[in-house]
Structures are given as C-alpha cells and as structure tokens.
Design a protein around this motif. Structure first.
Motif, PDB file in Angstrom:
ATOM      1  N   ILE A  29      21.041   5.573   5.179  1.00  0.00           N
ATOM      2  CA  ILE A  29      19.989   5.849   6.161  1.00  0.00           C
ATOM      3  C   ILE A  29      18.635   5.986   5.469  1.00  0.00           C
ATOM      4  CG2 ILE A  29      19.134   7.575   7.798  1.00  0.00           C
ATOM      5  CD1 ILE A  29      22.091   7.998   8.604  1.00  0.00           C
ATOM      6  N   LEU A  30      18.583   6.708   4.352  1.00  0.00           N
ATOM      7  CA  LEU A  30      17.323   6.859   3.621  1.00  0.00           C
ATOM      8  C   LEU A  30      16.825   5.519   3.091  1.00  0.00           C
ATOM      9  CD1 LEU A  30      17.945  10.176   1.654  1.00  0.00           C
ATOM     10  CD2 LEU A  30      16.417   9.818   3.598  1.00  0.00           C
ATOM     11  N   LEU A  31      17.732   4.705   2.601  1.00  0.00           N
ATOM     12  CA  LEU A  31      17.359   3.388   2.096  1.00  0.00           C
ATOM     13  C   LEU A  31      16.784   2.520   3.213  1.00  0.00           C
ATOM     14  CD1 LEU A  31      17.403   1.386  -0.300  1.00  0.00           C
ATOM     15  CD2 LEU A  31      19.645   0.679   0.494  1.00  0.00           C
ATOM     16  N   LEU A  32      17.418   2.520   4.355  1.00  0.00           N
ATOM     17  CA  LEU A  32      16.915   1.734   5.486  1.00  0.00           C
ATOM     18  C   LEU A  32      15.555   2.245   5.956  1.00  0.00           C
ATOM     19  CD1 LEU A  32      20.201   1.196   7.520  1.00  0.00           C
ATOM     20  CD2 LEU A  32      18.911  -0.512   6.242  1.00  0.00           C
ATOM     21  N   LEU A  33      15.377   3.550   5.999  1.00  0.00           N
ATOM     22  CA  LEU A  33      14.083   4.110   6.391  1.00  0.00           C
ATOM     23  C   LEU A  33      13.002   3.713   5.395  1.00  0.00           C
ATOM     24  CD1 LEU A  33      15.011   7.709   7.602  1.00  0.00           C
ATOM     25  CD2 LEU A  33      14.198   5.803   8.988  1.00  0.00           C
ATOM     26  N   PHE A  34      13.311   3.790   4.122  1.00  0.00           N
ATOM     27  CA  PHE A  34      12.338   3.440   3.086  1.00  0.00           C
ATOM     28  C   PHE A  34      11.948   1.972   3.163  1.00  0.00           C
ATOM     29  CE2 PHE A  34      11.463   1.950  -1.264  1.00  0.00           C
ATOM     30  CZ  PHE A  34      10.313   2.678  -1.496  1.00  0.00           C
ATOM     31  N   MET A  35      12.910   1.113   3.439  1.00  0.00           N
ATOM     32  CA  MET A  35      12.638  -0.323   3.460  1.00  0.00           C
ATOM     33  C   MET A  35      11.854  -0.755   4.693  1.00  0.00           C
ATOM     34  SD  MET A  35      16.187  -1.910   1.991  1.00  0.00           S
ATOM     35  CE  MET A  35      15.791  -3.505   2.639  1.00  0.00           C
ATOM     36  N   PHE A  36      12.118  -0.158   5.844  1.00  0.00           N
ATOM     37  CA  PHE A  36      11.565  -0.686   7.077  1.00  0.00           C
ATOM     38  C   PHE A  36      10.453   0.128   7.703  1.00  0.00           C
ATOM     39  CE2 PHE A  36      15.855  -2.604   6.920  1.00  0.00           C
ATOM     40  CZ  PHE A  36      15.435  -3.915   6.798  1.00  0.00           C
ATOM     41  N   LEU A  37      10.092   1.251   7.135  1.00  0.00           N
ATOM     42  CA  LEU A  37       8.967   1.997   7.673  1.00  0.00           C
ATOM     43  C   LEU A  37       7.660   1.326   7.290  1.00  0.00           C
ATOM     44  CD1 LEU A  37       9.803   5.786   7.201  1.00  0.00           C
ATOM     45  CD2 LEU A  37       9.621   4.515   9.318  1.00  0.00           C
ATOM     46  N   GLY A  39       3.901   0.824   5.924  1.00  0.00           N
ATOM     47  CA  GLY A  39       3.241   1.450   4.781  1.00  0.00           C
ATOM     48  C   GLY A  39       3.938   1.143   3.472  1.00  0.00           C
ATOM     49  N   HIS A  40       5.042   0.434   3.526  1.00  0.00           N
ATOM     50  CA  HIS A  40       5.741   0.040   2.304  1.00  0.00           C
ATOM     51  C   HIS A  40       5.036  -1.186   1.753  1.00  0.00           C
ATOM     52  CE1 HIS A  40       8.993  -0.475  -0.502  1.00  0.00           C
ATOM     53  NE2 HIS A  40       9.199  -1.692  -0.079  1.00  0.00           N
ATOM     54  N   THR A  41       4.285  -1.045   0.655  1.00  0.00           N
ATOM     55  CA  THR A  41       3.412  -2.107   0.175  1.00  0.00           C
ATOM     56  C   THR A  41       3.895  -2.783  -1.091  1.00  0.00           C
ATOM     57  OG1 THR A  41       2.113  -0.520  -1.082  1.00  0.00           O
ATOM     58  CG2 THR A  41       1.380  -1.017   1.156  1.00  0.00           C
ATOM     59  N   LYS A  42       5.086  -2.500  -1.562  1.00  0.00           N
ATOM     60  CA  LYS A  42       5.513  -3.071  -2.827  1.00  0.00           C
ATOM     61  C   LYS A  42       5.615  -4.589  -2.779  1.00  0.00           C
ATOM     62  CE  LYS A  42       8.897  -2.748  -6.444  1.00  0.00           C
ATOM     63  NZ  LYS A  42       9.898  -1.971  -7.070  1.00  0.00           N
ATOM     64  N   GLY A  43       6.099  -5.157  -1.705  1.00  0.00           N
ATOM     65  CA  GLY A  43       6.293  -6.589  -1.626  1.00  0.00           C
ATOM     66  C   GLY A  43       5.064  -7.352  -1.166  1.00  0.00           C
ATOM     67  N   LYS A  44       4.036  -6.678  -0.726  1.00  0.00           N
ATOM     68  CA  LYS A  44       2.856  -7.360  -0.209  1.00  0.00           C
ATOM     69  C   LYS A  44       1.999  -7.877  -1.350  1.00  0.00           C
ATOM     70  CE  LYS A  44       2.613  -4.712   4.046  1.00  0.00           C
ATOM     71  NZ  LYS A  44       1.819  -3.824   4.847  1.00  0.00           N
ATOM     72  N   GLN A  45       1.469  -9.052  -1.156  1.00  0.00           N
ATOM     73  CA  GLN A  45       0.578  -9.630  -2.146  1.00  0.00           C
ATOM     74  C   GLN A  45      -0.816  -9.710  -1.544  1.00  0.00           C
ATOM     75  OE1 GLN A  45       2.123 -13.440  -3.159  1.00  0.00           O
ATOM     76  NE2 GLN A  45       3.806 -12.619  -4.336  1.00  0.00           N
ATOM     77  N   THR A  46      -1.776  -9.324  -2.333  1.00  0.00           N
ATOM     78  CA  THR A  46      -3.143  -9.458  -1.868  1.00  0.00           C
ATOM     79  C   THR A  46      -3.671 -10.779  -2.406  1.00  0.00           C
ATOM     80  OG1 THR A  46      -3.947  -8.277  -3.814  1.00  0.00           O
ATOM     81  CG2 THR A  46      -3.524  -6.969  -1.846  1.00  0.00           C
ATOM     82  N   SER A  47      -4.134 -11.620  -1.505  1.00  0.00           N
ATOM     83  CA  SER A  47      -4.645 -12.910  -1.943  1.00  0.00           C
ATOM     84  C   SER A  47      -6.156 -12.909  -1.832  1.00  0.00           C
ATOM     85  CB  SER A  47      -4.048 -14.037  -1.096  1.00  0.00           C
ATOM     86  OG  SER A  47      -4.415 -13.865   0.242  1.00  0.00           O
ATOM     87  N   LYS A  48      -6.778 -13.558  -2.760  1.00  0.00           N
ATOM     88  CA  LYS A  48      -8.230 -13.661  -2.769  1.00  0.00           C
ATOM     89  C   LYS A  48      -8.631 -14.919  -2.027  1.00  0.00           C
ATOM     90  CE  LYS A  48      -8.949 -11.291  -7.136  1.00  0.00           C
ATOM     91  NZ  LYS A  48      -9.521 -11.382  -8.465  1.00  0.00           N
TER      92      LYS A  48
END
Length: 143
Positions: A29-37, A39-48
């Motif tokens: 449950i904690l893993l699912l909450l962490f992945m899908f809430l 504000g989780h920005t680890k996988g996001k890429q900022t492109s210029k």
C-alpha cells in the motif's frame, strides 16, 4: 458461581504468517501511494526550448581542430557527433570516438548535460568533449 473462562489456543506459526502478510500488505500500500500520488518528480524530465537546427562548436586536441555537431529540434537533443573526424585523428586519439559515443548516448537519453559520467580511462577527453557539447547547446538555446 460459575465462571465462564475461555481458553484460546494460538499456533505460533499462524501468528508469524499473519504478521508477515500484514507487513507485506502495508508495504504494498505504501509503495502504491508513493508511486501514484501527485508530486512524485523522479521520473519527470525537464526539457529546454531550443531553436531547431544543427549547431557546431570547436575543440582542439594537440593542434588538431575537431568540430562537434549537435542536432536539436524544439524540445529534444536528437544527435551528437563529430563533423570532421578523419582516420588520422582516430588513429592518434583512439579514445575520442568511444568517449563521444558514450557521452552522446547519456545526453540523448537524459536530454541534459547534467550528471554525465565520464569514463575513468578517458576523463580528460570526456570532459573536453562535454564542454564542447555544452558550448554548442548554448548556441541552440531559445532566447
């Protein structure tokens, strides 16, 4: 007086299994909450934003000029290569082309020049190539 004493027998194996499954359930449950809430920005890429085109920058290896060519579109770095690498330069500097391929692969994958890992054998060459790529990307940046 009658006492209504109840004797309950628990098997230790059942208690342990129940505790393990409860802990795994909470962890899931904690893993699912962490992945899908949000504000989780680890996988996001900022492109210029870039001006689409092919941009070059020069570097010199022992009085041998080399041109690094960076191809970009509006939001992505598409390719990075040497524009004028001939056989004599490859023979004199055998680590130049593999270092370029490694750095170009990392930059294209991450779309950034941050946190690029240079090889241990060719750290000077890799840093020189990375600086030249950054110069070409600076030319490509949109105002």
């Amino acid at each position: 007086m009658s006492s209504k004493t109840k004797i309950v027998v628990f098997h230790m194996k059942e208690i342990i299994y129940t505790a393990i499954f409860a802990a795994l359930g909470i962890l899931l449950i904690l893993l699912l909450l962490f992945m899908f809430l949000p504000g989780h920005t680890k996988g996001k890429q900022t492109s210029k934003d870039y001006k689409p085109g092919i941009y070059t920058a020069s570097m010199t290896l022992n009085n041998t000029p080399l041109e690094v060519e960076v191809s970009v579109d509006k939001n992505h770095i598409n390719s990075i290569r040497f524009a004028n690498l001939d056989e004599s330069v490859e023979t004199m500097y055998p680590l130049v082309q593999p270092a370029m391929e490694e750095i170009a692969g990392q930059i294209i994958k991450s779309q950034s020049t941050d946190k690029i890992k240079a090889g241990e054998d060719d750290s000077y060459t890799s840093n020189l190539i990375l600086d030249t790529i950054q110069k070409a990307l600076k030319k490509a940046e949109a105002d």
